[in-house]
Scaffold this motif. Sequence first.
Motif, PDB file in Angstrom:
ATOM      1  N   ARG A 308       2.676  -9.273 -16.552  1.00 13.35           N
ATOM      2  CA  ARG A 308       1.586  -8.302 -17.133  1.00 13.35           C
ATOM      3  C   ARG A 308       0.648  -7.852 -16.192  1.00 13.35           C
ATOM      4  O   ARG A 308      -0.325  -7.800 -16.449  1.00 13.35           O
ATOM      5  N   GLY A 309       1.297  -7.453 -14.808  1.00 10.15           N
ATOM      6  CA  GLY A 309       0.354  -6.784 -14.106  1.00 10.15           C
ATOM      7  C   GLY A 309      -0.298  -7.570 -13.055  1.00 10.15           C
ATOM      8  O   GLY A 309      -1.238  -7.449 -12.064  1.00 10.15           O
ATOM      9  N   VAL A 343       4.206  -2.517  -2.673  1.00 11.89           N
ATOM     10  CA  VAL A 343       4.195  -1.286  -2.308  1.00 11.89           C
ATOM     11  C   VAL A 343       5.402  -0.475  -2.766  1.00 11.89           C
ATOM     12  O   VAL A 343       5.615   0.662  -2.849  1.00 11.89           O
ATOM     13  N   GLN A 344       6.763  -1.196  -2.561  1.00  5.25           N
ATOM     14  CA  GLN A 344       7.831  -0.632  -3.484  1.00  5.25           C
ATOM     15  C   GLN A 344       7.465  -0.196  -4.747  1.00  5.25           C
ATOM     16  O   GLN A 344       7.993   0.855  -5.230  1.00  5.25           O
ATOM     17  N   ALA A 345       6.969  -0.939  -5.743  1.00  7.35           N
ATOM     18  CA  ALA A 345       6.503  -0.787  -7.034  1.00  7.35           C
ATOM     19  C   ALA A 345       5.687   0.610  -7.076  1.00  7.35           C
ATOM     20  O   ALA A 345       5.740   1.322  -7.916  1.00  7.35           O
ATOM     21  N   HIS A 346       4.726   0.598  -6.145  1.00  7.39           N
ATOM     22  CA  HIS A 346       3.674   1.845  -6.134  1.00  7.39           C
ATOM     23  C   HIS A 346       4.464   3.128  -5.937  1.00  7.39           C
ATOM     24  O   HIS A 346       3.949   4.264  -6.398  1.00  7.39           O
ATOM     25  N   PRO A 349       8.338   6.293  -9.611  1.00  7.70           N
ATOM     26  CA  PRO A 349       7.761   7.153 -10.483  1.00  7.70           C
ATOM     27  C   PRO A 349       7.346   6.969 -11.895  1.00  7.70           C
ATOM     28  O   PRO A 349       6.511   7.792 -12.421  1.00  7.70           O
ATOM     29  N   THR A 350       7.769   5.794 -12.624  1.00  7.77           N
ATOM     30  CA  THR A 350       7.434   5.671 -13.791  1.00  7.77           C
ATOM     31  C   THR A 350       6.982   4.103 -13.877  1.00  7.77           C
ATOM     32  O   THR A 350       7.523   3.362 -13.295  1.00  7.77           O
ATOM     33  N   GLN A 351       6.253   3.884 -15.059  1.00  9.79           N
ATOM     34  CA  GLN A 351       5.874   2.590 -15.296  1.00  9.79           C
ATOM     35  C   GLN A 351       7.191   1.556 -15.596  1.00  9.79           C
ATOM     36  O   GLN A 351       7.029   0.450 -15.008  1.00  9.79           O
ATOM     37  N   GLN A 352       8.155   1.934 -16.036  1.00  7.28           N
ATOM     38  CA  GLN A 352       9.491   1.182 -16.339  1.00  7.28           C
ATOM     39  C   GLN A 352       9.956   0.788 -14.916  1.00  7.28           C
ATOM     40  O   GLN A 352      10.283  -0.388 -14.699  1.00  7.28           O
ATOM     41  N   THR A 353      10.000   1.813 -14.272  1.00  4.28           N
ATOM     42  CA  THR A 353      10.896   1.480 -12.938  1.00  4.28           C
ATOM     43  C   THR A 353       9.694   0.349 -12.102  1.00  4.28           C
ATOM     44  O   THR A 353      10.265  -0.085 -11.005  1.00  4.28           O
ATOM     45  N   ARG A 354       8.407   0.700 -12.082  1.00  6.67           N
ATOM     46  CA  ARG A 354       7.473  -0.052 -11.645  1.00  6.67           C
ATOM     47  C   ARG A 354       7.664  -1.346 -11.853  1.00  6.67           C
ATOM     48  O   ARG A 354       7.539  -2.261 -10.978  1.00  6.67           O
ATOM     49  N   GLU A 355       7.374  -1.563 -13.286  1.00  7.37           N
ATOM     50  CA  GLU A 355       7.592  -3.097 -13.979  1.00  7.37           C
ATOM     51  C   GLU A 355       9.108  -3.584 -13.266  1.00  7.37           C
ATOM     52  O   GLU A 355       8.893  -5.056 -13.048  1.00  7.37           O
TER      53      GLU A 355
END
Length: 436
Positions: A308-309, A343-346, A349-355
Amino acid sequence: MSETAPALQSVQDRRPAGESADVIVVGAGPSGSTVAYYLAQAGLDVLLLEKTAFPREKVCGDGLTPRAVKQLTAMGVSLDDKAWIRNHGLRIIGGGVRIELPWPELGEFPDFGLVRTRHDFDQILAERAVSAGARLLQRTNVTGPVIDPRGNRIVGVNAKDPDGEPVTYRAPLVVAADGNSSRLSVAMGIRKRDDRPMGVAVRTYFTSPRHDDDYLESWLELWDRTEGRDVLLPGYGWVFGVGDGTSNVGLGILNSTASFRDVDYRALLRRWTESMPAEWGFTQDNQQGAIRGAALPMGFNRTPHYTRGLLLVGDAGGMINPFNGEGIAYAMEAGHIAADVIVQAHARPTQQTRERTLLRYPRILSETYGGYYTLGRYFVKMIGQPEFMKYATKYGLPQRTLMRFTLKMLANLTEPTRGDAMDRVINGLSRIAPAA
């Protein structure tokens, strides 16, 4: 105090309260400063919050193995300062045997260790983070997370500024590098695991002619006289020369026996040092400062390492090596891993792919350390058996080849590929051991 210490304070003075960032890192110890350094190097806006002010003291053996030295050089820390005391290896004492084992010659790691007190060690790493662009706020005490009720995710932290006034800092990602107690993790519902080993370390400093010893020294037998009988405790003692006229002398005890909770650690350290040769100077008259203690959270004793972040690094995630009580190297390594994942998550482009990217962090930790830490938990259970320890010290210590293998295993110093037979055995055992 480091010559660049005023720069740390000036960064704080220039910044207003209540700001936002790409990432908030809570705690400027080795793990937090390492995360902040690599994030800032990659161009992210990083806010590094430290509840105390540098320089500051931390309870530690002050000894750094080649694993930690590798991390220091990767961060560009200069080792030319005379306060860095180099050592050649480990001296082991037990069962009437005294053996010196040089650090192995490996391509993956340097062949020397270091000693430096935590009084300014952490400040040096924080300075590296600031030099890379991180924004450090000292005397800023984080009191809890800010939770977005819509997604039940952490989106910042509440804190008290140096004047004790409440302030809120916001970021889409937060790194908990706030130590063993990790109030931030607890507030997020991440509790310690009872199935992982825990230790306690106590140490003090003595003015001693042994201050320039070029070997780290480990005593494998800790005896405590209880109710008229001698009890062998699961742990070890150490003597590390600091090079400034003093030696760091301490002991670590593991919770693998029933006697763990009944030990008066400070009294045990006093009795142990009183039994040392008089010429070493380990007396109350030569003692510099009080005996201080700290918990040693081992073997991933707090999980999950991401949720959760919130990412956990260092002692907050229980990352101390169960084999030898080493924490700084693994704190810095995990900090680098966490920064790479963030860095990779940042960049996604989307919250789903970042998560999805952020969920790689605990998997990478498990793949990197999980099997090895499982072996460490087995080791902790074995050394909790007095008969095993007596047998091991009596028959194992005189076997130099066996002890070279043991040093590689305990310090986790192997070549990942194309190593010798010892490396292949250790790496193979780590791979096949379950990572749970």
